[in-house]
Design a protein around this motif. Structure first.
Motif, PDB file in Angstrom:
ATOM      1  N   UNK A   1      84.109 -10.140  30.325  1.00  0.00           N
ATOM      2  CA  UNK A   1      84.581 -11.506  30.605  1.00  0.00           C
ATOM      3  C   UNK A   1      85.984 -11.785  30.063  1.00  0.00           C
ATOM      4  N   UNK A   2      86.626 -10.800  29.467  1.00  0.00           N
ATOM      5  CA  UNK A   2      88.015 -10.979  29.023  1.00  0.00           C
ATOM      6  C   UNK A   2      88.897  -9.855  29.576  1.00  0.00           C
ATOM      7  N   UNK A   3      88.602  -8.618  29.209  1.00  0.00           N
ATOM      8  CA  UNK A   3      89.475  -7.507  29.579  1.00  0.00           C
ATOM      9  C   UNK A   3      89.525  -7.280  31.086  1.00  0.00           C
ATOM     10  N   UNK A   4      88.365  -7.088  31.715  1.00  0.00           N
ATOM     11  CA  UNK A   4      88.342  -6.827  33.160  1.00  0.00           C
ATOM     12  C   UNK A   4      88.959  -7.977  33.970  1.00  0.00           C
ATOM     13  N   UNK A   5      88.593  -9.258  33.696  1.00  0.00           N
ATOM     14  CA  UNK A   5      89.242 -10.348  34.443  1.00  0.00           C
ATOM     15  C   UNK A   5      90.750 -10.411  34.218  1.00  0.00           C
ATOM     16  N   UNK A   6      91.198 -10.084  32.982  1.00  0.00           N
ATOM     17  CA  UNK A   6      92.637 -10.115  32.701  1.00  0.00           C
ATOM     18  C   UNK A   6      93.372  -9.051  33.503  1.00  0.00           C
ATOM     19  N   UNK A   7      92.856  -7.826  33.489  1.00  0.00           N
ATOM     20  CA  UNK A   7      93.501  -6.726  34.210  1.00  0.00           C
ATOM     21  C   UNK A   7      93.486  -6.989  35.718  1.00  0.00           C
ATOM     22  N   UNK A   8      92.330  -7.388  36.246  1.00  0.00           N
ATOM     23  CA  UNK A   8      92.231  -7.641  37.691  1.00  0.00           C
ATOM     24  C   UNK A   8      93.084  -8.839  38.091  1.00  0.00           C
TER      25      UNK A   8
END
Length: 482
Positions: free
Chosen positions: A412-419
């Motif tokens: 809920x932080x890393x993946x949404x930020x990168x995408x």
């Protein structure tokens, strides 16, 4: 008395109407697999990075899976037919939600209406070639529009049954051609040049990425049907992941077979020599299979566009419905049919808007593919990519506001930020290259891109007006409805 009760206006969609399979079919049909493979990708291969396009598909799938990680985590907390709008409102606030609602309405309506240009052109051509019937494109478009209006007005599972049959046929014909190419060994033997780093980075991968992302438009619609899904907290995440992997796997495998069929070193040259690159698949079918498969493919190309028309009509009508139910648009849009439990007012609005816009292009004697289809579907692509980037930010903000930590930071932080950053980069590339994508002049092209900020500002104004007259309704924008 009983009659009065039966005809009382409702504001609820038909709950439990859609299982996992039907939602996946809606998503795949919106992506239009045959339209993408036969219509979009030949141009994308020619303008992008040629034989490296299958690798770009895999990279695109990776980005979309990262986006889906946060998107599906949030879907367990919010069940709302507003999809992107609902997520943005709950994560970034009602004002941002208002902007997202109007951008979504622009995007889904533009995609649906633009497809009428493609449908009318290919259907008219098919009737002339095979039956000697000289039917103007707009006659075919309005005939399709009438049937779409009827199906969209009625029960959602009726639309799903129609789509499931059409989508199944699309996959079958393309896979038959794929197998025929591999069986024959392609033009120069089977190789894996498409997946080598130098091929992946060759040509113009930035342009290739735009076509890859455009070919997935519609996969995010799983949340739009959440209120009508059976067990939505389980069904929506599963449908999202299955759709991305199924569509992505199909694209990557089929495009690899197409590259082999033409030869990895020759495919760009072969496509550039064609007057119409969208006929490339038919020539491959004639060479590696037979004319029967080619004829079937030409029919299913038409039904693929039709399936996309129906899927995007349903998406647009549900955005109308959600926006009306929650006070952003007239309340009548938030009503559902007493018998069908369908968003019938939203469906009628969508059909009416489509009829007016198509009529304008007819009166202007505009080319249905080079203007109506190309201009509007590319505007829609911009809108959906922008909404996905907004949703990525909304996921991070939403889970940051929760006291409980049910989900890991990776999801809920890393993946949404990168995408989200990747999607913003794609959006910038799309805007910069919009004249190339639309084939129109700079003035028309950037005038079309201006529609998105105009609708965003209109959405902000609409949300602020709602806040001034009903603060409670404003605070509840995008809230879960189940």
């Amino acid at each position: 008395m009983s009659v009065a009760l039966e005809t009382k206006p409702s504001s609820e969609l038909r709950q439990g109407a859609l299982g996992l399979g039907f939602i996946v079919f809606f998503v795949i049909s919106a992506a239009g697999p045959l339209v993408a493979i036969a219509g979009g990708f030949p141009i994308g291969i020619m303008l992008g990075n040629g034989a490296g396009t299958p690798s770009l598909i895999i990279a695109t799938v990776a980005i979309l899976l990262m986006f889906a990680a946060g998107y599906t985590a949030m879907s367990r907390h919010i069940t709302n037919a507003g999809g992107f709008y609902a997520f943005t409102a709950r994560g970034l606030g009602g004002t941002a939600g208002g902007a997202a609602a109007l951008i979504a309405l622009l995007g889904y309506n533009a995609m649906q209406i633009g497809l009428y240009g493609m449908f009318g052109a290919v259907c008219s051509g098919f009737l002339g070639t095979h039956f000697g019937i000289d039917a103007p494109w707009w006659v075919c478009a309005f005939a399709a529009m009438l049937s779409i209006a009827v199906l969209g007005y009625r029960q959602i599972d009726l639309s799903a049954k129609v789509l499931s049959l059409l989508v199944f046929g699309e996959y079958i014909v393309v896979l038959i051609l794929d197998i025929a190419i591999l069986k024959a060994g392609g033009a120069h033997g089977i190789d894996f040049v498409s997946f080598k780093p130098r091929t992946f980075l060759g040509g113009t991968p930035a342009i290739g990425f735009l076509f890859c992302f455009a070919s997935f438009i519609g996969f995010e619609a799983t949340t739009i049907y959440s209120e009508e899904a059976k067990d939505p907290k389980r069904t929506v995440p599963l449908a999202t992941y299955i759709s991305v992997l199924l569509i992505g796997g199909f694209y990557a495998f089929s495009l690899w077979c197409i590259v082999i069929g033409a030869g990895s070193a020759d495919i760009v040259k072969t496509l550039s020599a064609l007057a119409d690159p969208t006929t490339f698949m038919y020539s491959l079918s004639d060479h590696y299979a037979n004319r029967t498969l080619t004829a079937a493919m030409s029919v299913l190309f038409i039904t693929s566009v039709y399936a996309g028309l129906l899927a995007f009509h349903n998406s647009a009508s549900r955005y109308f419905y959600a926006s009306g139910r929650e006070g952003l648009l007239p309340a009548s849009l938030g009503r559902t049919h007493a018998s069908h439990s369908s968003p019938h007012i939203g469906s009628l609005w969508q059909s009416a808007i489509a009829a007016v816009v198509v009529l304008v292009f007819v009166v202007m004697h505009a080319d249905p593919v080079l203007t109506l289809f190309s201009w509007l579907t590319n505007v829609a692509t911009l809108c959906i990519i922008a909404l996905m980037a907004l949703s990525s930010a909304a996921v991070i903000a939403f889970f940051a506001s929760l006291k409980s930590r049910e989900e890991g930071a990776l999801r809920v932080v890393f993946f949404p930020l990168v995408s989200g950053l990747a999607l913003l980069a794609v959006l910038v590339l799309a805007i910069v290259n919009f004249p190339l994508l639309t084939g129109a002049g700079p003035l028309v092209s950037y005038g079309l891109t201006a529609l998105m900020p105009v609708f965003a500002v209109a959405g902000v104004v609409t949300a602020l007006r709602l806040r001034s007259r009903d603060r409670h309704a404003f605070d509840r924008l995008g809230s879960s409805r189940l």
